[in-house]
Enzyme design. Structure first.
Site, short mmCIF file in Angstrom:
data_model
loop_
_atom_site.label_atom_id
_atom_site.label_comp_id
_atom_site.label_asym_id
_atom_site.label_seq_id
_atom_site.Cartn_x
_atom_site.Cartn_y
_atom_site.Cartn_z
N LYS A 22 0.93 -1.33 0.08
CA LYS A 22 0.09 -0.03 -0.13
C LYS A 22 0.94 1.35 -0.02
CE LYS A 22 0.73 1.14 4.55
NZ LYS A 22 1.38 2.44 5.09
N PRO A 105 9.90 -3.69 0.73
CA PRO A 105 11.13 -3.43 1.52
C PRO A 105 10.64 -3.30 3.13
CG PRO A 105 10.68 -2.00 -0.25
CD PRO A 105 9.64 -2.49 -0.31
N GLY A 109 7.56 1.32 4.85
CA GLY A 109 6.07 2.16 5.02
C GLY A 109 5.02 1.68 3.93
N GLY A 111 3.58 -1.42 4.31
CA GLY A 111 2.76 -2.29 4.84
C GLY A 111 3.12 -3.75 4.64
N GLY A 112 4.34 -4.11 4.44
CA GLY A 112 4.79 -5.34 4.10
C GLY A 112 4.41 -6.46 5.26
N SER A 114 2.16 -6.20 7.58
CA SER A 114 0.77 -6.18 8.05
C SER A 114 0.16 -6.81 6.85
CB SER A 114 0.33 -4.64 8.11
OG SER A 114 0.93 -3.94 9.28
N SER A 115 0.45 -6.55 5.65
CA SER A 115 -0.10 -7.29 4.62
C SER A 115 0.20 -8.90 4.73
CB SER A 115 0.34 -6.71 3.32
OG SER A 115 -0.35 -7.36 2.14
N ASP A 147 -2.58 -1.66 10.69
CA ASP A 147 -2.66 -1.60 9.13
C ASP A 147 -3.19 -2.84 8.69
OD1 ASP A 147 -1.85 1.00 9.12
OD2 ASP A 147 0.17 0.60 8.14
#
Length: 293
Positions: A22, A105, A109, A111-112, A114-115, A147
Site C-alpha cells: 500500500k 521493503p 512504509g 505495509g509489508g 501487515s499485509s 494496518d
C-alpha cells in the site's frame, strides 16, 4: 468454531496468496487519545504489487515459518503470530507451513508485515475451514497491527482512528513511481519526535476528493533523521508531488506510464525505483470469497 477439513486438503501442495503493498496518499495526526495512541487520518491506496504468501496445511497443529526471509525470532514473526491467533480463536487443531516471497521493503512504509499477516489470516481461514467473516478476521488483525484490517477488507480506503476505522473509497487508477533509498525506519521512534505535527485539522472524504491540501506529517522528522530519504525526496520532487509513504523510508510520486518509465531509468544508483499501479480491490478479497482454484 473450526469445520472439518477434507483429506485432500491435508495432503495438498502449497497454495499461493497475494499480499499487496500500500501507499499512504497522505498521513495526518489530528490529536492524541486518552490511551496514549494518536488519532490519524490517511488514505490507503492498495497496489497491484507486493509479497506472495505460500501456505501448506499440516495435520499436526504445528506452525512453521520457512524460507530465506525467516529472519528474527519466530515468536515475533507476524505471520506466525497471525496463524497462532487464528488457531486459538477458531479452535482449529490444524497447523501450517508458511513461506513468504518478499518484495516489499522492510521498514519502507508500504505495509509489508501487515499485509503478510492479513494474507495469513485470510488464507488459513479458508484452508482450515474456520468460517470467520471479514469483520471477525479484521478484529483479529487489529490485535497484530493497526494496518492489518485494511488488507483484510481488501479495499483502498479513507481511514481514521488508529487507522482501523475504514471507509472504502474508489481512487483514480494511476501509476506511481516508488523509490527505495534502502532505509528501514522505526515507527515507534518517529511518534516520539518533538517536531511532529499532532493537531492537523480533520479532513473529510469530500475534502480529500476535491483536492484539499494534504501532507505526510512524518516527513520533516524523517528528513531530519535519515539523509538518504531526504535525498530521495529531493530527487523525486523534480518529477511531481513526491511523498513519504506511511512512517517508512519509501517515497513515491504519481506519473503517467511514459513519464514513469523515464523516471525509473534516471534513478540514481544509490536508490532503487520501480513502477506500481493503484488498485481499489485487492486480489486477496476474491480468494476470501471464492477460495483457491
Amino acid at each position: 468454531m473450526g469445520r472439518a477439513v477434507s483429506e485432500a486438503a491435508l495432503q495438498s501442495d502449497w497454495s499461493d496468496w497475494p499480499a499487496p503493498a500500500k501507499l499512504n496518499l497522505f498521513l495526518h495526526i489530528t490529536g492524541r487519545r486518552a490511551d496514549g495512541y494518536h488519532d490519524l487520518q490517511t488514505v490507503f491506496q492498495l497496489l497491484d504489487w507486493g509479497d506472495t504468501l505460500h501456505c501448506r496445511v499440516r495435520a499436526d497443529g504445528a506452525i512453521r515459518r520457512l524460507g530465506e526471509h525467516a529472519h528474527g525470532s519466530e515468536s515475533d514473526d507476524l505471520i506466525v503470530r497471525a496463524a497462532k491467533l487464528l488457531q486459538s480463536a477458531s479452535g482449529s487443531t490444524l497447523g501450517a507451513d508458511l513461506r513468504i516471497d518478499k518484495r516489499i521493503p522492510v521498514g519502507g512504509g508500504m505495509g509489508g508485515g501487515s499485509s503478510d499477516a492479513a494474507s495469513t489470516l485470510v488464507a488459513l481461514n479458508r484452508l482450515w475451514n474456520c468460517g470467520l467473516d471479514l469483520a471477525a478476521l479484521a478484529g483479529l488483525g487489529l490485535q497484530l497491527g493497526a494496518d492489518v484490517p485494511v488488507f483484510i477488507h481488501g479495499r483502498s480506503a479513507f481511514a481514521e482512528g488508529v487507522g482501523d476505522r475504514l471507509v472504502p473509497i474508489d481512487l483514480a487508477l494511476r501509476n506511481y513511481v516508488v523509490v527505495d533509498p534502502g532505509v528501514g525506519i522505526s515507527t515507534a521512534a518517529l511518534f516520539q519526535a518533538p517536531e511532529l505535527t499532532r493537531d492537523s485539522a480533520p479532513l473529510t472524504i469530500a475534502g480529500f476528493i476535491c483536492g484539499a491540501k494534504t501532507e505526510n506529517v512524518f516527513e520533516p522528522a524523517v528528513r531530519a533523521r535519515y539523509a538518504a530519504v531526504a535525498r530521495a525526496l529531493d530527487w523525486l520532487s523534480a518529477f511531481g508531488d513526491a511523498r513519504l509513504s506511511g512512517t517508512g523510508g519509501v517515497v513515491f510520486v504519481p506519473a503517467g506510464m511514459h513519464d514513469a518509465e523515464a523516471i525509473v531509468a534516471a534513478c540514481p544508483a544509490a536508490m532503487r525505483a520501480w513502477i506500481v499501479r493503484g488498485i481499489n480491490v485487492s486480489p486477496l478479497l476474491a480468494l476470501h470469497r471464492d477460495g483457491v482454484e
